[in-house]
Design a protein around this motif. Structure first.
Motif, short mmCIF file in Angstrom:
data_model
loop_
_atom_site.label_atom_id
_atom_site.label_comp_id
_atom_site.label_asym_id
_atom_site.label_seq_id
_atom_site.Cartn_x
_atom_site.Cartn_y
_atom_site.Cartn_z
N GLU A 133 0.72 -1.51 -0.34
CA GLU A 133 -0.61 0.49 -0.44
C GLU A 133 0.67 1.14 0.26
OE1 GLU A 133 -3.96 -1.38 2.28
OE2 GLU A 133 -2.51 -1.03 3.78
N THR A 134 1.98 0.94 1.03
CA THR A 134 2.86 2.76 0.60
C THR A 134 3.90 3.00 -0.43
OG1 THR A 134 5.02 1.50 1.60
CG2 THR A 134 3.29 2.51 3.36
N PRO A 135 4.56 4.02 -0.47
CA PRO A 135 5.12 3.77 -1.91
C PRO A 135 6.52 2.84 -2.12
CG PRO A 135 4.50 5.34 -1.36
CD PRO A 135 4.27 5.00 -0.31
N GLU A 136 6.61 2.68 -0.24
CA GLU A 136 7.86 1.58 -1.03
C GLU A 136 7.60 0.18 -0.36
OE1 GLU A 136 11.18 0.34 3.27
OE2 GLU A 136 10.12 2.22 4.00
N ASP A 137 6.65 -0.06 0.84
CA ASP A 137 6.20 -1.37 0.04
C ASP A 137 5.75 -1.65 -1.77
OD1 ASP A 137 6.21 -1.25 3.22
OD2 ASP A 137 4.20 -1.44 3.28
N ILE A 138 5.41 -0.75 -2.44
CA ILE A 138 4.86 -1.25 -3.64
C ILE A 138 7.20 -1.95 -4.74
CG2 ILE A 138 4.63 0.01 -5.71
CD1 ILE A 138 1.91 1.35 -3.92
N GLN A 139 7.31 -0.45 -4.20
CA GLN A 139 8.49 -0.26 -4.43
C GLN A 139 9.55 -2.06 -4.34
OE1 GLN A 139 11.72 2.64 -3.57
NE2 GLN A 139 12.79 1.81 -5.20
N LEU A 140 9.57 -2.52 -3.02
CA LEU A 140 9.60 -3.86 -2.84
C LEU A 140 9.68 -4.92 -2.97
CD1 LEU A 140 10.74 -3.24 1.42
CD2 LEU A 140 11.94 -3.96 -1.00
N TYR A 141 8.19 -4.52 -3.29
CA TYR A 141 6.86 -5.15 -4.43
C TYR A 141 7.35 -5.72 -5.53
CZ TYR A 141 2.44 -7.53 -6.17
OH TYR A 141 1.60 -8.34 -6.75
N GLU A 142 7.10 -4.20 -6.36
CA GLU A 142 7.67 -4.45 -7.92
C GLU A 142 9.31 -5.54 -7.98
OE1 GLU A 142 6.97 -0.76 -9.06
OE2 GLU A 142 5.07 -0.84 -9.10
N GLY A 143 9.82 -5.12 -7.39
CA GLY A 143 10.90 -5.90 -7.11
C GLY A 143 11.13 -7.40 -6.49
N ALA A 144 10.11 -7.29 -6.59
CA ALA A 144 10.35 -8.91 -5.81
C ALA A 144 10.20 -10.32 -6.68
CB ALA A 144 9.22 -9.26 -5.28
N LEU A 145 9.69 -9.58 -7.65
CA LEU A 145 10.11 -10.51 -8.88
C LEU A 145 10.61 -10.76 -9.90
CD1 LEU A 145 8.06 -12.40 -10.91
CD2 LEU A 145 7.33 -11.04 -12.06
N ARG A 146 11.82 -9.58 -9.86
CA ARG A 146 12.84 -10.15 -10.97
C ARG A 146 13.50 -10.61 -9.73
NH1 ARG A 146 11.72 -4.08 -11.13
NH2 ARG A 146 12.60 -3.68 -9.59
N ARG A 147 14.01 -10.38 -8.48
CA ARG A 147 14.38 -11.40 -7.28
C ARG A 147 14.31 -12.00 -6.84
NH1 ARG A 147 13.71 -5.91 -4.97
NH2 ARG A 147 11.98 -7.50 -3.18
N ARG A 148 13.11 -12.57 -7.25
CA ARG A 148 12.61 -14.16 -8.01
C ARG A 148 13.97 -14.93 -9.19
NH1 ARG A 148 7.64 -17.18 -9.28
NH2 ARG A 148 7.35 -19.15 -7.11
N GLN A 149 12.76 -14.52 -9.92
CA GLN A 149 13.37 -14.92 -11.14
C GLN A 149 14.90 -15.09 -11.28
OE1 GLN A 149 12.04 -13.19 -14.86
NE2 GLN A 149 10.04 -14.17 -13.87
N LEU A 150 15.76 -13.64 -10.51
CA LEU A 150 16.57 -14.59 -10.78
C LEU A 150 17.72 -15.46 -9.56
CD1 LEU A 150 20.15 -13.35 -10.93
CD2 LEU A 150 19.95 -11.42 -8.70
N ARG A 151 17.18 -15.84 -8.54
CA ARG A 151 17.16 -16.58 -7.93
C ARG A 151 16.97 -18.25 -7.84
NH1 ARG A 151 13.25 -13.90 -3.89
NH2 ARG A 151 14.30 -12.70 -2.97
N LEU A 152 16.09 -18.19 -8.58
CA LEU A 152 15.58 -19.15 -9.55
C LEU A 152 16.90 -19.79 -9.99
CD1 LEU A 152 11.67 -18.92 -9.02
CD2 LEU A 152 13.64 -20.29 -7.95
#
Length: 173
Positions: A133-152
């Motif tokens: 909901e917050t700008p900081e939370d949204i930024q972390l949320y949006e980067g999570a898929l990239r981090r997940r794909q990199l992990r995989l």
């Protein structure tokens, strides 16, 4: 089937510890393994709050040790789910070291942990969708898929050409 949504703020955890002699190395700094143990606990509680399930640690990445934490410091860990997938959740942790007598507080560590929610038999189970909901939370949320794909990709569980969020990092034809 649509998953239930749950705000990421509901997974927020604050944990505080005092660094005692048994927690330190010969330089009187908090041992890295002890720090990772504390981080794993805080992150697990956050993932459990989000999923209302038993969780197991699936991966730890990007643990950075910026500043030493000294004997007598107060350590504050703050953890929160950034995003959830079907049964997994990424949790971001910030660690602060406070020297109360001097009145100083520094950010000493940061990390991303991944947890999987499991049933009583240890099988993965669905978790609620994370609602940022917050700008900081949204930024972390949006980067999570990239981090997940990199992990995989790094774990050999996803081919680089299938990492849709990472195409700019790889030379794929």
């Amino acid at each position: 089937m649509l998953r239930k949504q749950k705000p990421v703020k509901d997974s927020f955890v604050t944990m505080t510890e005092l660094v005692l002699p048994n927690d330190t190395n010969t330089l009187h700094n908090l041992m890295g393994g002890r720090m990772m143990h504390l981080m794993d606990i805080a992150a697990a509680v956050s993932a459990q709050r989000h999923s209302n399930r038993i969780v197991v640690t699936a991966s730890v990445d990007n643990v950075s040790f910026r500043e030493p934490i000294r004997l007598g410091n107060v350590v504050t860990l703050q953890a929160q789910v950034t995003r959830s997938f079907s049964s997994s959740m990424e949790v971001h942790i910030d660690v602060w070291a406070e020297d109360i007598p001097s009145g100083t507080k520094i950010k000493s560590n940061e990390a991303f942990y991944t947890f999987v929610a499991v049933d009583q038999s240890g099988r993965p189970i669905d978790v609620p969708e994370a609602l940022a909901e917050t700008p900081e939370d949204i930024q972390l949320y949006e980067g999570a898929l990239r981090r997940r794909q990199l992990r995989l990709v790094l774990a050999g569980r996803l081919k680089p050409q299938d990492a849709t969020e990472l195409k700019s990092l790889f030379e794929i034809e």
